[in-house]
Motif scaffolding. Sequence first.
Motif, PDB file in Angstrom:
ATOM      1  N   ALA A 326       1.211  -0.908  -0.055  1.00  0.00           N
ATOM      2  CA  ALA A 326      -0.079   0.134  -0.182  1.00  0.00           C
ATOM      3  C   ALA A 326       0.865   1.025  -0.214  1.00  0.00           C
ATOM      4  CB  ALA A 326      -1.204   0.538   1.302  1.00  0.00           C
ATOM      5  N   LEU A 327       1.414   2.260  -1.476  1.00  0.00           N
ATOM      6  CA  LEU A 327       1.453   3.618  -1.037  1.00  0.00           C
ATOM      7  C   LEU A 327       0.653   4.486  -0.868  1.00  0.00           C
ATOM      8  CD1 LEU A 327       3.597   2.550  -4.311  1.00  0.00           C
ATOM      9  CD2 LEU A 327       4.592   2.871  -2.384  1.00  0.00           C
ATOM     10  N   THR A 328       1.451   5.142  -0.007  1.00  0.00           N
ATOM     11  CA  THR A 328       0.706   6.688   0.857  1.00  0.00           C
ATOM     12  C   THR A 328       1.225   7.793  -0.096  1.00  0.00           C
ATOM     13  OG1 THR A 328       1.774   6.595   2.835  1.00  0.00           O
ATOM     14  CG2 THR A 328      -0.042   5.808   2.394  1.00  0.00           C
ATOM     15  N   LYS A 329       0.650   8.331   0.384  1.00  0.00           N
ATOM     16  CA  LYS A 329       1.040  10.080   0.185  1.00  0.00           C
ATOM     17  C   LYS A 329       1.415  10.304  -1.480  1.00  0.00           C
ATOM     18  CE  LYS A 329       1.521  12.212   4.470  1.00  0.00           C
ATOM     19  NZ  LYS A 329       2.603  12.815   4.921  1.00  0.00           N
ATOM     20  N   LEU A 330       1.021   9.981  -2.062  1.00  0.00           N
ATOM     21  CA  LEU A 330       0.977  10.081  -4.143  1.00  0.00           C
ATOM     22  C   LEU A 330       0.897  11.912  -4.235  1.00  0.00           C
ATOM     23  CD1 LEU A 330       1.805   8.648  -6.227  1.00  0.00           C
ATOM     24  CD2 LEU A 330       0.001   8.647  -7.304  1.00  0.00           C
ATOM     25  N   ASP A 331      -0.712  12.057  -3.664  1.00  0.00           N
ATOM     26  CA  ASP A 331      -0.110  13.808  -4.144  1.00  0.00           C
ATOM     27  C   ASP A 331       0.703  14.623  -3.301  1.00  0.00           C
ATOM     28  OD1 ASP A 331      -1.368  12.740  -1.107  1.00  0.00           O
ATOM     29  OD2 ASP A 331      -2.243  14.502  -0.780  1.00  0.00           O
ATOM     30  N   VAL A 332       1.572  14.141  -2.412  1.00  0.00           N
ATOM     31  CA  VAL A 332       2.616  15.013  -1.511  1.00  0.00           C
ATOM     32  C   VAL A 332       4.048  15.452  -2.808  1.00  0.00           C
ATOM     33  CG1 VAL A 332       4.348  15.409  -0.474  1.00  0.00           C
ATOM     34  CG2 VAL A 332       2.704  14.569   0.439  1.00  0.00           C
ATOM     35  N   LEU A 333       4.037  14.369  -3.903  1.00  0.00           N
ATOM     36  CA  LEU A 333       4.647  14.649  -5.127  1.00  0.00           C
ATOM     37  C   LEU A 333       3.991  15.153  -6.210  1.00  0.00           C
ATOM     38  CD1 LEU A 333       6.531  10.787  -5.259  1.00  0.00           C
ATOM     39  CD2 LEU A 333       6.872  12.158  -4.113  1.00  0.00           C
ATOM     40  N   ASP A 334       2.340  15.927  -5.580  1.00  0.00           N
ATOM     41  CA  ASP A 334       2.230  16.024  -7.182  1.00  0.00           C
ATOM     42  C   ASP A 334       2.256  17.388  -7.847  1.00  0.00           C
ATOM     43  OD1 ASP A 334      -0.045  13.977  -6.759  1.00  0.00           O
ATOM     44  OD2 ASP A 334      -1.522  15.684  -6.004  1.00  0.00           O
ATOM     45  N   GLN A 335       3.101  18.224  -6.915  1.00  0.00           N
ATOM     46  CA  GLN A 335       3.626  19.578  -7.740  1.00  0.00           C
ATOM     47  C   GLN A 335       5.437  19.725  -8.269  1.00  0.00           C
ATOM     48  OE1 GLN A 335       3.095  22.345  -4.478  1.00  0.00           O
ATOM     49  NE2 GLN A 335       1.401  21.044  -4.138  1.00  0.00           N
ATOM     50  N   LEU A 336       5.804  18.489  -7.761  1.00  0.00           N
ATOM     51  CA  LEU A 336       7.439  17.933  -8.384  1.00  0.00           C
ATOM     52  C   LEU A 336       7.769  17.295  -9.287  1.00  0.00           C
ATOM     53  CD1 LEU A 336       8.583  16.370  -5.063  1.00  0.00           C
ATOM     54  CD2 LEU A 336       8.716  18.628  -5.235  1.00  0.00           C
ATOM     55  N   PRO A 337       8.303  18.384 -10.336  1.00  0.00           N
ATOM     56  CA  PRO A 337       8.794  18.096 -12.139  1.00  0.00           C
ATOM     57  C   PRO A 337       9.787  17.194 -11.568  1.00  0.00           C
ATOM     58  CG  PRO A 337      10.217  20.191 -10.988  1.00  0.00           C
ATOM     59  CD  PRO A 337       8.755  19.560  -9.589  1.00  0.00           C
ATOM     60  N   LYS A 338       9.686  16.163 -10.887  1.00  0.00           N
ATOM     61  CA  LYS A 338      11.272  15.336 -11.194  1.00  0.00           C
ATOM     62  C   LYS A 338      11.105  14.055  -9.542  1.00  0.00           C
ATOM     63  CE  LYS A 338      15.751  15.750 -11.395  1.00  0.00           C
ATOM     64  NZ  LYS A 338      17.108  15.961 -11.330  1.00  0.00           N
ATOM     65  N   ILE A 339      11.195  13.414 -10.126  1.00  0.00           N
ATOM     66  CA  ILE A 339      11.143  12.286  -8.502  1.00  0.00           C
ATOM     67  C   ILE A 339      11.780  11.372  -8.762  1.00  0.00           C
ATOM     68  CG2 ILE A 339       9.561  10.999  -7.636  1.00  0.00           C
ATOM     69  CD1 ILE A 339       7.319  12.459  -9.018  1.00  0.00           C
ATOM     70  N   GLY A 340      12.429  11.247  -7.640  1.00  0.00           N
ATOM     71  CA  GLY A 340      14.051  10.113  -7.411  1.00  0.00           C
ATOM     72  C   GLY A 340      13.283   8.721  -6.805  1.00  0.00           C
ATOM     73  N   ILE A 341      14.014   7.564  -7.030  1.00  0.00           N
ATOM     74  CA  ILE A 341      13.749   7.032  -7.004  1.00  0.00           C
ATOM     75  C   ILE A 341      15.528   6.324  -6.474  1.00  0.00           C
ATOM     76  CG2 ILE A 341      13.066   4.522  -6.851  1.00  0.00           C
ATOM     77  CD1 ILE A 341      10.684   4.274  -8.720  1.00  0.00           C
ATOM     78  N   CYS A 342      15.535   5.955  -4.797  1.00  0.00           N
ATOM     79  CA  CYS A 342      16.639   5.349  -4.952  1.00  0.00           C
ATOM     80  C   CYS A 342      17.089   4.049  -4.912  1.00  0.00           C
ATOM     81  CB  CYS A 342      17.436   5.164  -3.131  1.00  0.00           C
ATOM     82  SG  CYS A 342      18.533   4.825  -3.174  1.00  0.00           S
ATOM     83  N   VAL A 343      17.813   3.292  -5.808  1.00  0.00           N
ATOM     84  CA  VAL A 343      17.429   1.665  -6.709  1.00  0.00           C
ATOM     85  C   VAL A 343      18.619   0.552  -6.225  1.00  0.00           C
ATOM     86  CG1 VAL A 343      15.932   2.613  -8.381  1.00  0.00           C
ATOM     87  CG2 VAL A 343      18.362   2.470  -8.860  1.00  0.00           C
ATOM     88  N   GLY A 344      19.607   1.097  -5.773  1.00  0.00           N
ATOM     89  CA  GLY A 344      20.492   1.065  -5.014  1.00  0.00           C
ATOM     90  C   GLY A 344      21.968   1.731  -4.449  1.00  0.00           C
ATOM     91  N   TYR A 345      22.859   0.969  -3.645  1.00  0.00           N
ATOM     92  CA  TYR A 345      23.888   1.693  -3.134  1.00  0.00           C
ATOM     93  C   TYR A 345      25.004   1.327  -3.485  1.00  0.00           C
ATOM     94  CZ  TYR A 345      20.259   1.205   0.630  1.00  0.00           C
ATOM     95  OH  TYR A 345      19.118   1.076   1.464  1.00  0.00           O
ATOM     96  N   LYS A 346      25.290   2.541  -3.226  1.00  0.00           N
ATOM     97  CA  LYS A 346      26.946   2.484  -3.628  1.00  0.00           C
ATOM     98  C   LYS A 346      28.462   2.396  -2.723  1.00  0.00           C
ATOM     99  CE  LYS A 346      31.093   4.931  -6.241  1.00  0.00           C
ATOM    100  NZ  LYS A 346      31.322   5.904  -6.636  1.00  0.00           N
ATOM    101  N   LEU A 347      28.695   1.379  -2.591  1.00  0.00           N
ATOM    102  CA  LEU A 347      29.493   0.940  -0.987  1.00  0.00           C
ATOM    103  C   LEU A 347      31.089   1.733  -0.691  1.00  0.00           C
ATOM    104  CD1 LEU A 347      28.950  -2.936  -1.274  1.00  0.00           C
ATOM    105  CD2 LEU A 347      27.599  -1.191   0.020  1.00  0.00           C
TER     106      LEU A 347
END
Length: 426
Positions: A326-347
């Motif tokens: 269940a994903l919440t707060k989608l509406d909070v991203l409404d005004q942002l032109p670019k949205i990030g996702i962290c897909v991995g970690y650099k050690l």
Amino acid sequence: MPVTAVVGAQWGDEGKGRIVDYLAQKVGAVVRYQGGDNAGHTVMNEYGRFQLHLLPSGIFNPNTHCIIGAGTVVNLAALIEEIDRVETAGVMTNNLWLDERAHVLLPDYRQLDALQEQARGNHAIGTTKRGIGPAYTYKVARAGLRMGDLKHPDWALQRLRVVRERLQAEFATFGAELPPLEEMVAQLTTMFAQIEKHVVDTVPILRKLLQAGAVVISEGQLGVMRDLDWGIYPYVTSSNPLASYAAIGAGFPASYITRVVGVAKCYTTAVGAGPFPAELTGKTGEQLRQIGREYGATTGRPRRTGWFDAVAARYAAWISGMTELALTKLDVLDQLPKIGICVGYKLPDGRTTEEMVDTYTLEQVEPIWEYWPGWLTDTSTITTCAALPENARNFLHRVEELVGVHLSIVSVGPERNQLILMETNT
Ligand code: GDP
Ligand code: IMO
Ligand code: MG
């Protein structure tokens, strides 16, 4: 019929309360199985806006039994205040049951929590100072007082002497003093009298419900990354928010858990110290805090903010046996032109990983970002997946793919009905 476990898939405050409130409309019971009044679960419905700390988020439905299970720690004063608050709003609490095995969080544990935090100096955990750590420490040391003990004054006094002896020694190391025994007894007795009618053996209630085919929801507090064993130790809480612990903390066979709903925000937040790889400390982080009103429900502290951490969420999905997301707060991203996702970690040594790593290493990793175009459209009144902007759907599908669990619910606002059921609308 089985148990639906609702668990936090991030660092806490994912919106579990609003999801449980929604799901609880047709269930037999909602049970809290760990933690105490460090929780702050926000629920908005026809009765108003509530910050629930100890009460299960099913309390608004008179036909739902609400159970505070054996695995919790209960601050009597906080509970009485909370019962009072919901009753004033017109909510009945004769569906509330506390297991007699749950531990009493003594008023003095709060002071001890604060003293311990102060002593940690630069290494403070950033606890809620609600006495959670001490309450579980005393429980595990077999020096705790349980709710049911207070039903038997002689026995309670005997138990309290055990707790007190240890507590006194600990207070002395900080140069602090405990109130006299008589005062502690009088205070506990007065408070207990106000809630005694709710204190029972909850095992038969849950057993009868489950055997009769009712659905039971177990409501987790906090999230996987703050789990005592599987989170970012030592920056964790002193109990286990994981779904598997629901069977222990609530008291039913583990095999009854057939559905695990992992709740995550479309971005990430945390209150308190410890590693948080996807954190944004600049302008975008502040924007998320302002738009999402990211201030702690229990302590009012500003929450740390960051993009969605797919590594942590995938880890949470596995370790808690998530069957849906269940994903919440989608509406909070409404005004942002670019949205990030962290897909991995650099050690630190330059290699990359998509696996969760130990706390020491996690402090040093750098996030590997993937960016998605925003949708710049108000989603807060949307009720079907098909009506979502294409960019929002693309973002959601990517998150679903990365977590590896079916996305069943998307929340677009804090109110009960600001929610999209993905199954019926795709
Ligand atoms: P919990 O501890 O997991 O129950 O979450 P909290 O209640 O501490 O924090 C979640 C906050 O987000 C609360 O203020 C909710 O009212 C709010 N909230 C939940 N879902 C949504 C949503 O979809 N959109 C918005 N804008 N707010 C939400
Ligand atoms: P809900 O249920 C967010 C954090 C504290 C601290 C760590 C240990 O609303 O998600 P504790 O007081 O438990 O000893 O603190 O856990 N913490 C929470 N963070 N939401 C909560 O509850 C929290 N309960 C504890 O900030 O880092
Ligand atoms: Mg919260």
